[in-house]
Design an enzyme around this catalytic site. Structure first.
Site, PDB file in Angstrom:
ATOM      1  N   ASP A  83       0.831  -1.200   0.000  1.00  0.00           N
ATOM      2  CA  ASP A  83       0.000   0.000   0.000  1.00  0.00           C
ATOM      3  C   ASP A  83       0.869   1.254   0.000  1.00  0.00           C
ATOM      4  OD1 ASP A  83      -2.633   0.753  -0.167  1.00  0.00           O
ATOM      5  OD2 ASP A  83      -3.175   0.059   1.833  1.00  0.00           O
ATOM      6  N   GLU A 115      -4.945   4.829  -3.549  1.00  0.00           N
ATOM      7  CA  GLU A 115      -6.351   5.186  -3.468  1.00  0.00           C
ATOM      8  C   GLU A 115      -6.688   6.361  -4.385  1.00  0.00           C
ATOM      9  OE1 GLU A 115      -7.412   5.968   0.568  1.00  0.00           O
ATOM     10  OE2 GLU A 115      -6.648   4.055   1.319  1.00  0.00           O
ATOM     11  N   GLU A 182     -14.349  -0.603  -2.181  1.00  0.00           N
ATOM     12  CA  GLU A 182     -14.598  -0.676  -0.737  1.00  0.00           C
ATOM     13  C   GLU A 182     -15.877   0.053  -0.357  1.00  0.00           C
ATOM     14  OE1 GLU A 182     -12.497   0.167   3.627  1.00  0.00           O
ATOM     15  OE2 GLU A 182     -11.314   0.336   1.783  1.00  0.00           O
TER      16      GLU A 182
END
Length: 280
Positions: A83, A115, A182
């Site tokens: 990440d 993200e 998500e």
């Protein structure tokens, strides 16, 4: 079989479901790898589940490299995705490529995750051009928790749903090999999954996604204070650990542990000679 960014795409073509879990250390990664998982995400969620932060915003590149390197050492066939933490890629395309490269070179990840949707496509394109596979992440993006006003389901009205579809198509065009969805309504996630040629990895996004991911501490029931709605507990490990710890404390205090079978021996004659007082 060794899992890679290529095999993830092939799985979608074959309509084979993909499985992912998080991991943050060598021992856990080794067990998960041996179970036959497709991918491990070394998530910035480590800030919350390992370091005790309230959110993921305080996690640093050094944190991510340290934990990713440990996970990579514990895996043989699993795709390890590192990440990219908050502010490691938002500042510029240059920073995004450099930090993605660090996760690959220093952390030994085989892919990175970041993200965002349309606003990060220039970063995705540049990282992919550097020969680094990118997993995108849209919907509830925890690094944007302050902008969202908390951890909330995304895409619940028509405009928000259209924006998520556009974001998914954009990250695919930018070169992402997969995308995490998500906290997205299940029906919307199904539409996105149908529209994309790359696999969708759901977490709180319904069964129609091409794969699923959970935080391993959540699915093992290691915490009793909070469980997200989308988590299924496959074990109550937290309770079992608590019982074992209390049993250990009790046995040490009562002189039950260590027993004879846990202790090492010495020749009795040697012990007599050692214990005899030394003559002047």
């Amino acid at each position: 079989m060794k899992n890679t960014a290529v095999t993830f795409k092939q799985a979608k073509e074959k309509k084979e479901k993909l499985t992912m879990l998080t991991a943050y250390d060598y021992s856990t990664a080794k067990i998960i790898d041996e179970a036959g998982i497709n991918g491990i995400l070394v998530g910035d969620s480590l800030g919350m589940v390992c370091l005790g932060y309230e959110d993921t915003l305080s996690v640093t590149m050094e944190d991510m490299i340290h934990h990713t390197r440990a996970v990579a050492r514990g895996t043989k066939n699993t795709l390890v995705v590192g990440d990219m933490p908050f502010m490691s890629y938002q500042t510029s395309v240059y920073d995004a490529v450099v930090n993605a490269g660090r996760l690959i070179k220093e952390g030994r990840a085989q892919a990175v995750k970041l993200e965002g949707g349309i606003e990060v496509c220039d970063k995705i394109e540049a990282i992919v051009k550097a020969s680094i596979p990118v997993m995108a992440h849209i919907g509830l993006t925890p690094q944007s928790v302050n902008a969202f006003g908390g951890f909330k389901v995304q895409g619940k009205d028509e405009e928000a749903a259209k924006n998520l579809i556009e974001a998914a198509l954009a990250v695919e065009k930018a070169g992402a090999f997969a995308v995490v969805l998500e906290c997205v309504p299940a029906k919307l996630a199904a539409i996105i999954t149908e529209k994309l040629s790359i696999p969708t990895i759901g977490i709180g996004a319904g069964v129609e996604c091409d794969g699923q991911i959970l935080v391993y501490q959540d699915m093992l029931g290691m915490y009793s204070d909070f469980t997200p709605k989308f988590v299924k507990k496959y074990e109550t490990l937290g309770e079992k650990m608590n019982v074992a710890f209390k049993k250990y404390i009790e046995e040490v205090k009562d002189g039950v542990f260590p027993a004879e079978e846990h202790s090492f021996k010495i020749n009795d004659l040697s012990l007599i000679h050692i214990s005899e007082p030394t003559r002047p």
